[in-house]
Design a protein around this motif. Structure first.
Motif, PDB file in Angstrom:
ATOM      1  N   PHE A 182       0.831  -1.203   0.000  1.00  0.00           N
ATOM      2  CA  PHE A 182       0.000   0.000   0.000  1.00  0.00           C
ATOM      3  C   PHE A 182       0.869   1.259   0.000  1.00  0.00           C
ATOM      4  O   PHE A 182       0.572   2.225  -0.709  1.00  0.00           O
ATOM      5  CB  PHE A 182      -0.920   0.007   1.223  1.00  0.00           C
ATOM      6  CG  PHE A 182      -1.815   1.219   1.282  1.00  0.00           C
ATOM      7  CD1 PHE A 182      -2.973   1.281   0.535  1.00  0.00           C
ATOM      8  CD2 PHE A 182      -1.473   2.305   2.074  1.00  0.00           C
ATOM      9  CE1 PHE A 182      -3.790   2.411   0.570  1.00  0.00           C
ATOM     10  CE2 PHE A 182      -2.272   3.429   2.122  1.00  0.00           C
ATOM     11  CZ  PHE A 182      -3.439   3.475   1.372  1.00  0.00           C
ATOM     12  N   VAL A 183       1.949   1.263   0.791  1.00  0.00           N
ATOM     13  CA  VAL A 183       2.832   2.428   0.845  1.00  0.00           C
ATOM     14  C   VAL A 183       3.465   2.678  -0.527  1.00  0.00           C
ATOM     15  O   VAL A 183       3.551   3.828  -0.995  1.00  0.00           O
ATOM     16  CB  VAL A 183       3.922   2.228   1.921  1.00  0.00           C
ATOM     17  CG1 VAL A 183       5.003   3.298   1.804  1.00  0.00           C
ATOM     18  CG2 VAL A 183       3.309   2.256   3.314  1.00  0.00           C
ATOM     19  N   LYS A 184       3.933   1.617  -1.193  1.00  0.00           N
ATOM     20  CA  LYS A 184       4.524   1.769  -2.523  1.00  0.00           C
ATOM     21  C   LYS A 184       3.487   2.272  -3.530  1.00  0.00           C
ATOM     22  O   LYS A 184       3.794   3.120  -4.389  1.00  0.00           O
ATOM     23  CB  LYS A 184       5.108   0.435  -2.990  1.00  0.00           C
ATOM     24  CG  LYS A 184       6.348   0.018  -2.205  1.00  0.00           C
ATOM     25  CD  LYS A 184       6.842  -1.347  -2.642  1.00  0.00           C
ATOM     26  CE  LYS A 184       8.060  -1.763  -1.820  1.00  0.00           C
ATOM     27  NZ  LYS A 184       8.538  -3.108  -2.180  1.00  0.00           N
ATOM     28  N   HIS A 185       2.252   1.779  -3.427  1.00  0.00           N
ATOM     29  CA  HIS A 185       1.190   2.227  -4.323  1.00  0.00           C
ATOM     30  C   HIS A 185       0.881   3.703  -4.079  1.00  0.00           C
ATOM     31  O   HIS A 185       0.690   4.473  -5.034  1.00  0.00           O
ATOM     32  CB  HIS A 185      -0.064   1.376  -4.089  1.00  0.00           C
ATOM     33  CG  HIS A 185      -1.209   1.729  -4.990  1.00  0.00           C
ATOM     34  ND1 HIS A 185      -1.204   1.463  -6.343  1.00  0.00           N
ATOM     35  CD2 HIS A 185      -2.399   2.338  -4.724  1.00  0.00           C
ATOM     36  CE1 HIS A 185      -2.338   1.881  -6.877  1.00  0.00           C
ATOM     37  NE2 HIS A 185      -3.079   2.420  -5.916  1.00  0.00           N
ATOM     38  N   LEU A 186       0.864   4.114  -2.812  1.00  0.00           N
ATOM     39  CA  LEU A 186       0.628   5.514  -2.473  1.00  0.00           C
ATOM     40  C   LEU A 186       1.737   6.403  -3.029  1.00  0.00           C
ATOM     41  O   LEU A 186       1.475   7.476  -3.598  1.00  0.00           O
ATOM     42  CB  LEU A 186       0.540   5.662  -0.951  1.00  0.00           C
ATOM     43  CG  LEU A 186       0.384   7.085  -0.391  1.00  0.00           C
ATOM     44  CD1 LEU A 186      -0.926   7.697  -0.859  1.00  0.00           C
ATOM     45  CD2 LEU A 186       0.449   7.067   1.137  1.00  0.00           C
ATOM     46  N   ARG A 187       2.987   5.966  -2.890  1.00  0.00           N
ATOM     47  CA  ARG A 187       4.119   6.752  -3.406  1.00  0.00           C
ATOM     48  C   ARG A 187       4.037   6.898  -4.922  1.00  0.00           C
ATOM     49  O   ARG A 187       4.276   7.982  -5.465  1.00  0.00           O
ATOM     50  CB  ARG A 187       5.434   6.090  -3.004  1.00  0.00           C
ATOM     51  CG  ARG A 187       6.671   6.845  -3.472  1.00  0.00           C
ATOM     52  CD  ARG A 187       7.940   6.239  -2.905  1.00  0.00           C
ATOM     53  NE  ARG A 187       8.152   4.896  -3.389  1.00  0.00           N
ATOM     54  CZ  ARG A 187       8.767   4.601  -4.540  1.00  0.00           C
ATOM     55  NH1 ARG A 187       9.222   5.568  -5.312  1.00  0.00           N
ATOM     56  NH2 ARG A 187       8.934   3.354  -4.911  1.00  0.00           N
ATOM     57  N   GLU A 188       3.704   5.816  -5.613  1.00  0.00           N
ATOM     58  CA  GLU A 188       3.609   5.867  -7.073  1.00  0.00           C
ATOM     59  C   GLU A 188       2.521   6.842  -7.524  1.00  0.00           C
ATOM     60  O   GLU A 188       2.709   7.593  -8.491  1.00  0.00           O
ATOM     61  CB  GLU A 188       3.325   4.465  -7.620  1.00  0.00           C
ATOM     62  CG  GLU A 188       4.508   3.509  -7.487  1.00  0.00           C
ATOM     63  CD  GLU A 188       4.140   2.081  -7.847  1.00  0.00           C
ATOM     64  OE1 GLU A 188       2.947   1.844  -8.174  1.00  0.00           O
ATOM     65  OE2 GLU A 188       5.027   1.202  -7.805  1.00  0.00           O
ATOM     66  N   LYS A 189       1.389   6.865  -6.815  1.00  0.00           N
ATOM     67  CA  LYS A 189       0.300   7.776  -7.165  1.00  0.00           C
ATOM     68  C   LYS A 189       0.716   9.231  -6.955  1.00  0.00           C
ATOM     69  O   LYS A 189       0.406  10.111  -7.774  1.00  0.00           O
ATOM     70  CB  LYS A 189      -0.946   7.458  -6.333  1.00  0.00           C
ATOM     71  CG  LYS A 189      -1.600   6.127  -6.671  1.00  0.00           C
ATOM     72  CD  LYS A 189      -2.093   6.110  -8.109  1.00  0.00           C
ATOM     73  CE  LYS A 189      -2.794   4.792  -8.440  1.00  0.00           C
ATOM     74  NZ  LYS A 189      -3.213   4.729  -9.874  1.00  0.00           N
ATOM     75  N   VAL A 190       1.421   9.506  -5.850  1.00  0.00           N
ATOM     76  CA  VAL A 190       1.873  10.870  -5.578  1.00  0.00           C
ATOM     77  C   VAL A 190       2.888  11.320  -6.625  1.00  0.00           C
ATOM     78  O   VAL A 190       2.848  12.457  -7.105  1.00  0.00           O
ATOM     79  CB  VAL A 190       2.472  10.958  -4.160  1.00  0.00           C
ATOM     80  CG1 VAL A 190       3.125  12.318  -3.936  1.00  0.00           C
ATOM     81  CG2 VAL A 190       1.390  10.716  -3.107  1.00  0.00           C
ATOM     82  N   ILE A 191       3.829  10.434  -7.003  1.00  0.00           N
ATOM     83  CA  ILE A 191       4.824  10.766  -8.024  1.00  0.00           C
ATOM     84  C   ILE A 191       4.137  11.059  -9.357  1.00  0.00           C
ATOM     85  O   ILE A 191       4.478  12.029 -10.051  1.00  0.00           O
ATOM     86  CB  ILE A 191       5.844   9.629  -8.170  1.00  0.00           C
ATOM     87  CG1 ILE A 191       6.732   9.538  -6.922  1.00  0.00           C
ATOM     88  CG2 ILE A 191       6.720   9.838  -9.403  1.00  0.00           C
ATOM     89  CD1 ILE A 191       7.689   8.379  -6.937  1.00  0.00           C
ATOM     90  N   ASP A 192       3.153  10.230  -9.735  1.00  0.00           N
ATOM     91  CA  ASP A 192       2.411  10.463 -10.981  1.00  0.00           C
ATOM     92  C   ASP A 192       1.697  11.806 -10.938  1.00  0.00           C
ATOM     93  O   ASP A 192       1.672  12.545 -11.938  1.00  0.00           O
ATOM     94  CB  ASP A 192       1.396   9.339 -11.205  1.00  0.00           C
ATOM     95  CG  ASP A 192       2.066   8.006 -11.525  1.00  0.00           C
ATOM     96  OD1 ASP A 192       3.247   8.026 -11.916  1.00  0.00           O
ATOM     97  OD2 ASP A 192       1.409   6.960 -11.371  1.00  0.00           O
ATOM     98  N   LEU A 193       1.109  12.141  -9.793  1.00  0.00           N
ATOM     99  CA  LEU A 193       0.400  13.412  -9.656  1.00  0.00           C
ATOM    100  C   LEU A 193       1.352  14.594  -9.792  1.00  0.00           C
ATOM    101  O   LEU A 193       1.054  15.574 -10.493  1.00  0.00           O
ATOM    102  CB  LEU A 193      -0.314  13.459  -8.301  1.00  0.00           C
ATOM    103  CG  LEU A 193      -1.094  14.745  -7.987  1.00  0.00           C
ATOM    104  CD1 LEU A 193      -2.240  14.921  -8.985  1.00  0.00           C
ATOM    105  CD2 LEU A 193      -1.638  14.704  -6.569  1.00  0.00           C
ATOM    106  N   LEU A 194       2.526  14.511  -9.141  1.00  0.00           N
ATOM    107  CA  LEU A 194       3.500  15.605  -9.223  1.00  0.00           C
ATOM    108  C   LEU A 194       4.055  15.759 -10.632  1.00  0.00           C
ATOM    109  O   LEU A 194       4.349  16.871 -11.069  1.00  0.00           O
ATOM    110  CB  LEU A 194       4.641  15.364  -8.234  1.00  0.00           C
ATOM    111  CG  LEU A 194       4.287  15.513  -6.749  1.00  0.00           C
ATOM    112  CD1 LEU A 194       5.490  15.184  -5.882  1.00  0.00           C
ATOM    113  CD2 LEU A 194       3.799  16.919  -6.450  1.00  0.00           C
ATOM    114  N   GLN A 195       4.209  14.647 -11.328  1.00  0.00           N
ATOM    115  CA  GLN A 195       4.718  14.722 -12.695  1.00  0.00           C
ATOM    116  C   GLN A 195       3.710  15.391 -13.630  1.00  0.00           C
ATOM    117  O   GLN A 195       4.079  16.014 -14.621  1.00  0.00           O
ATOM    118  CB  GLN A 195       5.055  13.324 -13.209  1.00  0.00           C
ATOM    119  CG  GLN A 195       6.313  12.735 -12.572  1.00  0.00           C
ATOM    120  CD  GLN A 195       6.584  11.319 -13.041  1.00  0.00           C
ATOM    121  OE1 GLN A 195       5.702  10.653 -13.582  1.00  0.00           O
ATOM    122  NE2 GLN A 195       7.814  10.859 -12.831  1.00  0.00           N
TER     123      GLN A 195
END
Length: 285
Positions: free
Chosen positions: A28-41
């Protein structure tokens, strides 16, 4: 999340249930990080990318703050039917203990490495009043601590596989264990497969310690006196001359470092995040 006190001892969660809980939380933590990175990009290209988002640590702190820090179960604990508990006292751990456990789990290793770095800098400072013998001894001791820290963590994990108590060092230091409170109850908490894995892990640690000691004594014995303090060796294979560096400045041989970064994008010594495309091959070292 409450545990009712009973006259009988709380049922300890099995190793497999604790492992599944941690794996689900990590996913879940890795999935959350990936979503935040996609949003910032998408929305923050002009702002640039913040370096801390490439680490799981800030997302773990946020996740565990809203779960363990607020007295709730994590997704992994809810999935496996376990709760954090003080098994001897038959009660839920205090809020302070849960918060300290989260901080130690996310930042404890990094904080220890930073302390060792600062200590090493102060030892090698030109204005220190230490004798050359003391400086040499303390530098050797700190280098030993750097190499032994991952092995010590691995030893603790091997003990967990064998005994099924305290998956992380932070939980052991704060006295937090896991109790099975609902779901399917196993008739036998002992997982012999995981115990075998624990024995193999402990044997691997013993072999690593022996190999490090043997390589150090072998190098000291056969290296000429004028080369003992000038020849560098890769801290991963302890054989080849290091030819590759990163932003943190630590040196390794090219093949060892690239293999390491393929599995974990961190410096093997200081755990600083490393972007594989930014490692530098040094010529004429």
């Amino acid at each position: 999340m409450e545990i009712k006190k009973k006259h009988t001892k709380l049922k300890c969660a099995s190793q497999a249930e604790i492992l599944r809980s941690y794996q689900r939380d990590d996913d879940f933590v890795k999935h959350l990080r990936e979503k935040v990175i996609d949003l910032l990009q998408i929305v923050g290209r002009q702002m640039g990318t913040l370096p801390f988002i490439y680490s799981d640590v800030p997302f773990k702190l946020i996740y565990f703050f809203f779960t363990s820090g607020m007295g709730n179960q994590t997704l992994g604990e809810e999935y496996t039917g376990i709760v954090q508990a003080n098994l001897e006292a038959r009660k839920v751990p205090s809020l302070l203990a849960r918060v300290i456990a989260v901080i130690l789990e996310c930042l404890g290793e990094k904080a220890l490495i930073k302390i060792l770095k600062r200590l090493q800098l102060s030892i090698n400072h030109p204005q220190n009043k230490l004798t050359p013998v003391a400086v040499t001894f303390l530098n050797a001791f700190i280098s030993k601590m750097y190499s032994m820290l991952p092995i010590f963590i691995l030893i603790h994990k091997g003990l967990f596989y064998v005994y099924g108590r305290y998956y992380s060092l932070s939980k052991r230091l704060t006295g937090i264990d896991y109790a099975k409170v609902y779901g399917h109850y196993s008739t036998n908490n002992i997982s012999w497969g995981l115990r075998l894995l624990g024995i193999a892990t402990l044997a691997e640690c013993i072999l690593k310690i022996w190999q490090n000691s043997y390589n150090e004594s072998h190098n000291d014995k056969y290296m000429p006196l004028d080369e003992k303090h000038t020849k560098l060796v890769c801290q991963l294979c302890l054989e080849k001359v290091p030819t590759t560096t990163m932003s943190c400045g630590h040196l390794f041989c090219w093949f060892c470092l690239t293999d390491w970064l393929n599995s974990k994008p961190q410096c093997p010594l200081c755990r600083e995040h490393v972007i594989p495309s930014r490692i530098v091959h040094i010529i004429n070292l």
